[in-house]
Design a protein around this motif. Structure first.
Motif, PDB file in Angstrom:
ATOM      1  N   LYS A   1      13.984 -11.060   2.254  1.00  0.00           N
ATOM      2  CA  LYS A   1      13.280 -10.932   0.970  1.00  0.00           C
ATOM      3  C   LYS A   1      11.767 -10.906   1.149  1.00  0.00           C
ATOM      4  CE  LYS A   1      16.812 -12.823  -2.039  1.00  0.00           C
ATOM      5  NZ  LYS A   1      17.220 -13.905  -2.925  1.00  0.00           N
ATOM      6  N   SER A   2      11.273 -11.748   2.036  1.00  0.00           N
ATOM      7  CA  SER A   2       9.821 -11.799   2.251  1.00  0.00           C
ATOM      8  C   SER A   2       9.312 -10.519   2.897  1.00  0.00           C
ATOM      9  CB  SER A   2       9.454 -13.001   3.113  1.00  0.00           C
ATOM     10  OG  SER A   2       9.755 -14.188   2.417  1.00  0.00           O
ATOM     11  N   LEU A   3      10.043  -9.984   3.882  1.00  0.00           N
ATOM     12  CA  LEU A   3       9.612  -8.741   4.524  1.00  0.00           C
ATOM     13  C   LEU A   3       9.710  -7.567   3.557  1.00  0.00           C
ATOM     14  CD1 LEU A   3      11.126  -9.250   8.082  1.00  0.00           C
ATOM     15  CD2 LEU A   3       8.703  -9.268   7.453  1.00  0.00           C
ATOM     16  N   ASP A   4      10.746  -7.549   2.729  1.00  0.00           N
ATOM     17  CA  ASP A   4      10.849  -6.510   1.696  1.00  0.00           C
ATOM     18  C   ASP A   4       9.641  -6.578   0.764  1.00  0.00           C
ATOM     19  OD1 ASP A   4      13.245  -5.522   2.651  1.00  0.00           O
ATOM     20  OD2 ASP A   4      14.475  -6.468   1.099  1.00  0.00           O
ATOM     21  N   TYR A   5       9.227  -7.771   0.416  1.00  0.00           N
ATOM     22  CA  TYR A   5       8.077  -7.964  -0.468  1.00  0.00           C
ATOM     23  C   TYR A   5       6.777  -7.542   0.229  1.00  0.00           C
ATOM     24  CZ  TYR A   5       4.455 -10.226  -3.224  1.00  0.00           C
ATOM     25  OH  TYR A   5       3.315 -10.464  -3.951  1.00  0.00           O
ATOM     26  N   LEU A   6       6.622  -7.937   1.495  1.00  0.00           N
ATOM     27  CA  LEU A   6       5.365  -7.693   2.211  1.00  0.00           C
ATOM     28  C   LEU A   6       5.157  -6.227   2.579  1.00  0.00           C
ATOM     29  CD1 LEU A   6       5.321 -10.830   4.532  1.00  0.00           C
ATOM     30  CD2 LEU A   6       3.741 -10.347   2.645  1.00  0.00           C
ATOM     31  N   VAL A   7       6.199  -5.531   3.028  1.00  0.00           N
ATOM     32  CA  VAL A   7       6.025  -4.151   3.490  1.00  0.00           C
ATOM     33  C   VAL A   7       6.908  -3.137   2.770  1.00  0.00           C
ATOM     34  CG1 VAL A   7       5.215  -4.831   5.770  1.00  0.00           C
ATOM     35  CG2 VAL A   7       7.631  -4.369   5.432  1.00  0.00           C
ATOM     36  N   GLY A   8       7.912  -3.600   2.054  1.00  0.00           N
ATOM     37  CA  GLY A   8       8.787  -2.685   1.329  1.00  0.00           C
ATOM     38  C   GLY A   8      10.160  -2.576   1.960  1.00  0.00           C
TER      39      GLY A   8
ATOM     40  N   ASN B   1       0.832  -1.194   0.000  1.00  0.00           N
ATOM     41  CA  ASN B   1       0.000   0.000   0.000  1.00  0.00           C
ATOM     42  C   ASN B   1       0.869   1.247   0.000  1.00  0.00           C
ATOM     43  OD1 ASN B   1      -2.507  -1.337   0.097  1.00  0.00           O
ATOM     44  ND2 ASN B   1      -2.264  -1.680   2.274  1.00  0.00           N
ATOM     45  N   SER B   2       0.242   2.399  -0.266  1.00  0.00           N
ATOM     46  CA  SER B   2       0.999   3.645  -0.272  1.00  0.00           C
ATOM     47  C   SER B   2       1.427   4.002   1.143  1.00  0.00           C
ATOM     48  CB  SER B   2       0.158   4.769  -0.858  1.00  0.00           C
ATOM     49  OG  SER B   2      -0.825   5.179   0.066  1.00  0.00           O
ATOM     50  N   GLN B   3       2.464   4.820   1.253  1.00  0.00           N
ATOM     51  CA  GLN B   3       2.970   5.219   2.555  1.00  0.00           C
ATOM     52  C   GLN B   3       1.969   6.086   3.292  1.00  0.00           C
ATOM     53  OE1 GLN B   3       6.928   6.795   2.389  1.00  0.00           O
ATOM     54  NE2 GLN B   3       7.791   4.829   1.830  1.00  0.00           N
ATOM     55  N   ASN B   4       0.981   6.677   2.596  1.00  0.00           N
ATOM     56  CA  ASN B   4      -0.026   7.494   3.259  1.00  0.00           C
ATOM     57  C   ASN B   4      -0.890   6.666   4.200  1.00  0.00           C
ATOM     58  OD1 ASN B   4       0.901   9.708   1.871  1.00  0.00           O
ATOM     59  ND2 ASN B   4      -0.668   9.579   0.284  1.00  0.00           N
ATOM     60  N   ASP B   5      -1.011   5.369   3.951  1.00  0.00           N
ATOM     61  CA  ASP B   5      -1.806   4.483   4.791  1.00  0.00           C
ATOM     62  C   ASP B   5      -0.976   3.882   5.912  1.00  0.00           C
ATOM     63  OD1 ASP B   5      -3.838   4.895   2.944  1.00  0.00           O
ATOM     64  OD2 ASP B   5      -3.406   3.066   1.836  1.00  0.00           O
ATOM     65  N   SER B   6       0.242   4.327   6.071  1.00  0.00           N
ATOM     66  CA  SER B   6       1.188   3.687   6.981  1.00  0.00           C
ATOM     67  C   SER B   6       0.974   4.069   8.435  1.00  0.00           C
ATOM     68  CB  SER B   6       2.625   4.036   6.597  1.00  0.00           C
ATOM     69  OG  SER B   6       2.934   3.480   5.353  1.00  0.00           O
TER      70      SER B   6
ATOM     71  N   CYS C   1       3.952   0.349   7.999  1.00  0.00           N
ATOM     72  CA  CYS C   1       3.144  -0.247   6.937  1.00  0.00           C
ATOM     73  C   CYS C   1       1.668  -0.060   7.241  1.00  0.00           C
ATOM     74  CB  CYS C   1       3.480  -1.732   6.804  1.00  0.00           C
ATOM     75  SG  CYS C   1       3.121  -2.725   8.274  1.00  0.00           S
ATOM     76  N   SER C   2       0.836  -0.563   6.363  1.00  0.00           N
ATOM     77  CA  SER C   2      -0.612  -0.509   6.580  1.00  0.00           C
ATOM     78  C   SER C   2      -1.030  -1.630   7.534  1.00  0.00           C
ATOM     79  CB  SER C   2      -1.345  -0.673   5.245  1.00  0.00           C
ATOM     80  OG  SER C   2      -1.201  -2.009   4.773  1.00  0.00           O
ATOM     81  N   GLN C   3      -2.241  -1.508   8.029  1.00  0.00           N
ATOM     82  CA  GLN C   3      -2.812  -2.544   8.907  1.00  0.00           C
ATOM     83  C   GLN C   3      -2.847  -3.891   8.171  1.00  0.00           C
ATOM     84  OE1 GLN C   3      -3.842  -2.095  12.119  1.00  0.00           O
ATOM     85  NE2 GLN C   3      -4.512  -4.202  12.337  1.00  0.00           N
ATOM     86  N   GLU C   4      -3.248  -3.862   6.914  1.00  0.00           N
ATOM     87  CA  GLU C   4      -3.330  -5.085   6.115  1.00  0.00           C
ATOM     88  C   GLU C   4      -1.950  -5.738   5.951  1.00  0.00           C
ATOM     89  OE1 GLU C   4      -4.379  -6.344   1.544  1.00  0.00           O
ATOM     90  OE2 GLU C   4      -5.383  -4.587   2.384  1.00  0.00           O
ATOM     91  N   GLU C   5      -0.940  -4.911   5.659  1.00  0.00           N
ATOM     92  CA  GLU C   5       0.412  -5.441   5.510  1.00  0.00           C
ATOM     93  C   GLU C   5       0.914  -6.030   6.827  1.00  0.00           C
ATOM     94  OE1 GLU C   5       2.233  -2.548   2.041  1.00  0.00           O
ATOM     95  OE2 GLU C   5       2.018  -1.751   4.081  1.00  0.00           O
ATOM     96  N   LYS C   6       0.591  -5.358   7.938  1.00  0.00           N
ATOM     97  CA  LYS C   6       0.988  -5.882   9.254  1.00  0.00           C
ATOM     98  C   LYS C   6       0.383  -7.264   9.488  1.00  0.00           C
ATOM     99  CE  LYS C   6      -1.332  -5.281  12.656  1.00  0.00           C
ATOM    100  NZ  LYS C   6      -2.195  -5.268  13.803  1.00  0.00           N
ATOM    101  N   GLU C   7      -0.886  -7.416   9.148  1.00  0.00           N
ATOM    102  CA  GLU C   7      -1.549  -8.713   9.311  1.00  0.00           C
ATOM    103  C   GLU C   7      -0.873  -9.784   8.450  1.00  0.00           C
ATOM    104  OE1 GLU C   7      -3.690  -9.386  11.652  1.00  0.00           O
ATOM    105  OE2 GLU C   7      -3.779  -7.288  12.273  1.00  0.00           O
ATOM    106  N   ASP C   8      -0.464  -9.400   7.233  1.00  0.00           N
ATOM    107  CA  ASP C   8       0.257 -10.339   6.364  1.00  0.00           C
ATOM    108  C   ASP C   8       1.588 -10.751   6.991  1.00  0.00           C
ATOM    109  OD1 ASP C   8      -1.777 -10.191   4.490  1.00  0.00           O
ATOM    110  OD2 ASP C   8      -0.703  -8.776   3.187  1.00  0.00           O
TER     111      ASP C   8
END
Length: 101
Positions: A27-34, A2-7, A53-60
């Protein structure tokens, strides 16, 4: 991602104990949150993973950590901590705007 505005900022307790172990998840964390939006504090007794990160990314990330058997808990901010952080942020933003204006 997600965009950083949702972070938001999140703290997760883990059982990751070494930089060698951290590299397994890089690599996985870079993929999941950037890239550059996460880091481990292995000196902390809770082996904290810090996320921006976003709430959704945190859950992932939590699902991924659980899948790999290293998730312990998510730390929650107290209401007073959030209010203090918001006051500091607003003060910093006001100072910045005064400098730019």
């Amino acid at each position: 991602m997600n965009s950083q505005n949702d972070s938001a900022f999140f703290l997760l307790g883990t059982t990751v104990v070494s930089t060698k172990y951290v590299s397994k998840f890089e690599k996985s964390l870079d993929y999941l949150v950037g890239k550059g939006r996460w880091n481990f504090d292995l000196e902390d007794c809770d082996k904290v993973l810090r996320l921006t990160c976003s709430q959704e990314e945190k859950e992932d990330v939590i699902s991924y950590l659980k899948l790999n058997g290293v998730f312990k808990l998510e730390f929650q901010y107290l209401k007073t901590e959030i209010e203090t952080k918001n006051r500091k942020l607003n003060t910093s933003l006001s100072s910045y705007h005064n400098l730019v204006a």
